[in-house]
Design a protein around this motif. Sequence first.
Motif, mmCIF file in Angstrom:
data_model
loop_
_atom_site.group_PDB
_atom_site.id
_atom_site.type_symbol
_atom_site.label_atom_id
_atom_site.label_comp_id
_atom_site.label_asym_id
_atom_site.label_seq_id
_atom_site.Cartn_x
_atom_site.Cartn_y
_atom_site.Cartn_z
ATOM 1 N N TYR A 18 0.841 -1.200 0.000
ATOM 2 C CA TYR A 18 0.000 0.000 0.000
ATOM 3 C C TYR A 18 0.879 1.253 0.000
ATOM 4 N N GLN A 19 1.870 1.266 0.870
ATOM 5 C CA GLN A 19 2.780 2.413 0.952
ATOM 6 C C GLN A 19 3.552 2.574 -0.364
ATOM 7 N N LYS A 20 4.007 1.474 -0.938
ATOM 8 C CA LYS A 20 4.748 1.519 -2.207
ATOM 9 C C LYS A 20 3.887 2.113 -3.316
ATOM 10 N N ARG A 21 2.652 1.657 -3.420
ATOM 11 C CA ARG A 21 1.772 2.149 -4.491
ATOM 12 C C ARG A 21 1.485 3.639 -4.334
ATOM 13 N N HIS A 22 1.362 4.105 -3.115
ATOM 14 C CA HIS A 22 1.129 5.535 -2.921
ATOM 15 C C HIS A 22 2.403 6.352 -3.146
ATOM 16 N N LYS A 75 -10.028 3.247 -12.138
ATOM 17 C CA LYS A 75 -8.869 2.395 -12.416
ATOM 18 C C LYS A 75 -8.013 2.245 -11.150
ATOM 19 N N TRP A 76 -7.821 3.344 -10.410
ATOM 20 C CA TRP A 76 -7.049 3.310 -9.163
ATOM 21 C C TRP A 76 -7.729 2.401 -8.143
ATOM 22 N N TRP A 77 -9.037 2.523 -8.002
ATOM 23 C CA TRP A 77 -9.763 1.673 -7.066
ATOM 24 C C TRP A 77 -9.581 0.203 -7.405
ATOM 25 N N ALA A 78 -9.668 -0.141 -8.680
ATOM 26 C CA ALA A 78 -9.485 -1.538 -9.093
ATOM 27 C C ALA A 78 -8.058 -2.008 -8.764
ATOM 28 N N TYR A 79 -7.087 -1.124 -8.944
ATOM 29 C CA TYR A 79 -5.691 -1.424 -8.651
ATOM 30 C C TYR A 79 -5.477 -1.664 -7.146
ATOM 31 N N MET A 80 -6.187 -0.919 -6.319
ATOM 32 C CA MET A 80 -6.021 -1.001 -4.871
ATOM 33 C C MET A 80 -6.911 -2.051 -4.213
#
Length: 104
Positions: A18-22, A75-80
């Motif tokens: 989660y931290q990496k993606r942000h 798209k971000w929601w699907a990714y997360m």
Amino acid sequence: MPRIGQIMYLHKEFYKEYQKRHAELWPEMKKELKDHGASNYSIFLNEENGELFAYLEVPNVAKYNEIANTDICKKWWAYMKPLMKTNPDNSPVALDLKEVFHLD
């Protein structure tokens, strides 16, 4: 300026991801957030239980909420989605908090 506070729920095994993606937030998502008025946006993690506390400021809450209708946000929601508790539309399950104190 209105302030928004929310609690979301991260699966414990995905704290680092989660931290990496942000840290690598997509430029187009960052632009959309800013275009919808988000500023001073921070997310804090309670490592004991996976709760996330999000804080941001927006000049217009209704305009900010329109971000949910954008393709990049979806798209971000699907990714997360794999990392956190989500709703059927992939949006994060979020508890809106009521502000009860602000020190100016």
